[in-house]
Design a protein around this motif. Structure first.
Motif, mmCIF file in Angstrom:
data_model
loop_
_atom_site.group_PDB
_atom_site.id
_atom_site.type_symbol
_atom_site.label_atom_id
_atom_site.label_comp_id
_atom_site.label_asym_id
_atom_site.label_seq_id
_atom_site.Cartn_x
_atom_site.Cartn_y
_atom_site.Cartn_z
ATOM 1 N N LEU A 256 -81.762 33.394 -16.671
ATOM 2 C CA LEU A 256 -80.835 33.480 -15.830
ATOM 3 C C LEU A 256 -80.021 34.851 -16.631
ATOM 4 C CD1 LEU A 256 -79.298 32.787 -13.380
ATOM 5 C CD2 LEU A 256 -77.899 31.216 -14.620
ATOM 6 N N ASN A 257 -79.897 34.753 -17.838
ATOM 7 C CA ASN A 257 -79.102 35.642 -18.550
ATOM 8 C C ASN A 257 -79.784 37.012 -18.356
ATOM 9 O OD1 ASN A 257 -76.887 34.175 -19.168
ATOM 10 N ND2 ASN A 257 -77.748 33.749 -21.133
ATOM 11 N N SER A 258 -81.419 36.865 -18.520
ATOM 12 C CA SER A 258 -82.077 38.065 -18.474
ATOM 13 C C SER A 258 -82.115 38.979 -17.079
ATOM 14 C CB SER A 258 -83.469 37.810 -18.805
ATOM 15 O OG SER A 258 -83.933 37.228 -17.887
ATOM 16 N N ILE A 259 -81.796 37.962 -16.051
ATOM 17 C CA ILE A 259 -81.700 38.636 -14.799
ATOM 18 C C ILE A 259 -80.352 39.293 -14.507
ATOM 19 C CG2 ILE A 259 -81.399 38.001 -12.117
ATOM 20 C CD1 ILE A 259 -83.258 35.718 -12.562
ATOM 21 N N ALA A 260 -79.221 38.722 -14.926
ATOM 22 C CA ALA A 260 -77.855 39.239 -15.074
ATOM 23 C C ALA A 260 -77.997 40.533 -15.839
ATOM 24 C CB ALA A 260 -76.782 38.335 -15.751
ATOM 25 N N ASP A 261 -78.806 40.392 -16.869
ATOM 26 C CA ASP A 261 -78.771 41.727 -17.834
ATOM 27 C C ASP A 261 -79.310 42.819 -17.126
ATOM 28 O OD1 ASP A 261 -77.192 40.486 -19.766
ATOM 29 O OD2 ASP A 261 -79.030 40.205 -21.144
ATOM 30 N N GLU A 262 -80.470 42.523 -16.502
ATOM 31 C CA GLU A 262 -81.072 43.511 -15.601
ATOM 32 C C GLU A 262 -80.427 43.938 -14.597
ATOM 33 O OE1 GLU A 262 -85.156 42.207 -14.503
ATOM 34 O OE2 GLU A 262 -84.997 43.648 -12.838
ATOM 35 N N ILE A 263 -79.594 43.077 -13.959
ATOM 36 C CA ILE A 263 -78.727 43.537 -12.793
ATOM 37 C C ILE A 263 -77.704 44.503 -13.233
ATOM 38 C CG2 ILE A 263 -77.099 43.039 -11.038
ATOM 39 C CD1 ILE A 263 -79.029 40.685 -10.466
ATOM 40 N N ARG A 264 -77.190 44.285 -14.238
ATOM 41 C CA ARG A 264 -76.215 45.268 -15.026
ATOM 42 C C ARG A 264 -76.416 46.376 -15.507
ATOM 43 N NH1 ARG A 264 -74.678 41.687 -18.984
ATOM 44 N NH2 ARG A 264 -73.133 40.437 -17.543
ATOM 45 N N ASP A 265 -77.659 46.328 -15.941
ATOM 46 C CA ASP A 265 -78.414 47.717 -16.494
ATOM 47 C C ASP A 265 -78.621 48.455 -15.448
ATOM 48 O OD1 ASP A 265 -78.335 46.841 -19.243
ATOM 49 O OD2 ASP A 265 -80.300 46.319 -19.153
ATOM 50 N N LYS A 266 -79.143 47.932 -14.558
ATOM 51 C CA LYS A 266 -79.376 48.720 -12.964
ATOM 52 C C LYS A 266 -78.137 49.308 -12.451
ATOM 53 C CE LYS A 266 -83.751 46.771 -11.755
ATOM 54 N NZ LYS A 266 -84.513 45.939 -10.549
ATOM 55 N N ASN A 267 -77.164 48.660 -12.450
ATOM 56 C CA ASN A 267 -75.740 48.736 -11.893
ATOM 57 C C ASN A 267 -75.170 49.965 -12.746
ATOM 58 O OD1 ASN A 267 -73.520 48.828 -10.288
ATOM 59 N ND2 ASN A 267 -72.462 47.381 -11.484
ATOM 60 N N ILE A 268 -75.212 49.836 -13.762
ATOM 61 C CA ILE A 268 -74.769 51.150 -14.904
ATOM 62 C C ILE A 268 -75.640 52.345 -14.756
ATOM 63 C CG2 ILE A 268 -74.769 51.985 -17.160
ATOM 64 C CD1 ILE A 268 -73.982 48.874 -17.861
ATOM 65 N N ARG A 269 -76.891 52.413 -14.494
ATOM 66 C CA ARG A 269 -77.668 53.593 -13.962
ATOM 67 C C ARG A 269 -77.283 54.144 -12.752
ATOM 68 N NH1 ARG A 269 -82.093 50.451 -16.401
ATOM 69 N NH2 ARG A 269 -82.760 49.984 -14.230
ATOM 70 N N LEU A 270 -77.298 53.160 -11.789
ATOM 71 C CA LEU A 270 -76.930 53.645 -10.568
ATOM 72 C C LEU A 270 -75.365 54.307 -10.466
ATOM 73 C CD1 LEU A 270 -78.171 50.734 -8.235
ATOM 74 C CD2 LEU A 270 -79.248 53.365 -8.439
ATOM 75 N N GLN A 271 -74.513 53.750 -11.114
ATOM 76 C CA GLN A 271 -72.961 54.298 -11.157
ATOM 77 C C GLN A 271 -73.043 55.562 -11.786
ATOM 78 O OE1 GLN A 271 -70.296 52.663 -9.617
ATOM 79 N NE2 GLN A 271 -69.556 55.097 -10.062
ATOM 80 N N LYS A 272 -73.892 55.820 -12.868
ATOM 81 C CA LYS A 272 -74.065 57.134 -13.603
ATOM 82 C C LYS A 272 -74.662 58.183 -12.642
ATOM 83 C CE LYS A 272 -74.163 55.222 -18.432
ATOM 84 N NZ LYS A 272 -74.967 55.311 -19.552
ATOM 85 N N ARG A 273 -75.671 57.810 -11.973
ATOM 86 C CA ARG A 273 -76.148 58.695 -11.112
ATOM 87 C C ARG A 273 -75.264 59.139 -9.780
ATOM 88 N NH1 ARG A 273 -81.639 56.266 -8.869
ATOM 89 N NH2 ARG A 273 -81.383 58.236 -7.450
ATOM 90 N N LEU A 274 -74.775 57.988 -9.289
ATOM 91 C CA LEU A 274 -73.667 58.194 -8.171
ATOM 92 C C LEU A 274 -72.453 59.229 -8.898
ATOM 93 C CD1 LEU A 274 -72.420 57.571 -5.290
ATOM 94 C CD2 LEU A 274 -71.282 55.867 -6.464
#
Length: 128
Positions: free
Chosen positions: A1-19
């Motif tokens: 469960l933590n790895s899924i949350a970490d993966e979502i957080r990482d994707k969110n950060i990458r998307l926010q940087k692109r935005l």
């Protein structure tokens, strides 16, 4: 469960940087501005980078001293100790703009903390 949350957080950060890159919302570019709103945007950007979500952000009254405008900004948020440290570190790297005025931290469950942080924002008075 933590790895899924970490993966979502990482994707969110990458998307926010692109935005940010596409929209120019990172125009604050870690330098601050000569108005309060730009400096609040910078604090919000640092909080996002540290994965902090504000419960309350309350700017205080303006005080003019020695050609500088000073605002006490009170922030309330929940976070982890690590994220709190990362955010405070970002603020302290800009002593010409910000200084920590007070910090209250209360431990919560599962390594979370509830914090209240006072930051003094300093802005030069135009024409001085």
């Amino acid at each position: 469960l933590n790895s899924i949350a970490d993966e979502i957080r990482d994707k969110n950060i990458r998307l926010q940087k692109r935005l940010d890159a596409l929209s120019g919302s990172s125009a604050v570019k870690e330098t601050g501005t000569d108005d309060l709103s730009g400096n609040l945007e910078l604090l919000i950007a640092w909080a996002k980078a540290a994965d902090i979500r504000f419960v309350k952000m309350e700017p205080g009254q303006e005080k003019i001293e020695h050609g500088m405008k000073r605002y006490l900004i009170t922030l309330q948020f929940t976070s982890t100790y690590h994220a709190l440290g990362q955010f405070v570190n970002s603020v302290e790297k800009k002593p010409q703009l910000y200084s920590i005025d007070g910090l209250y931290v209360e431990a919560r469950r599962e390594g979370r903390v509830e914090a209240k942080l006072g930051i003094v924002c300093t802005i030069p008075v135009k024409g001085k």
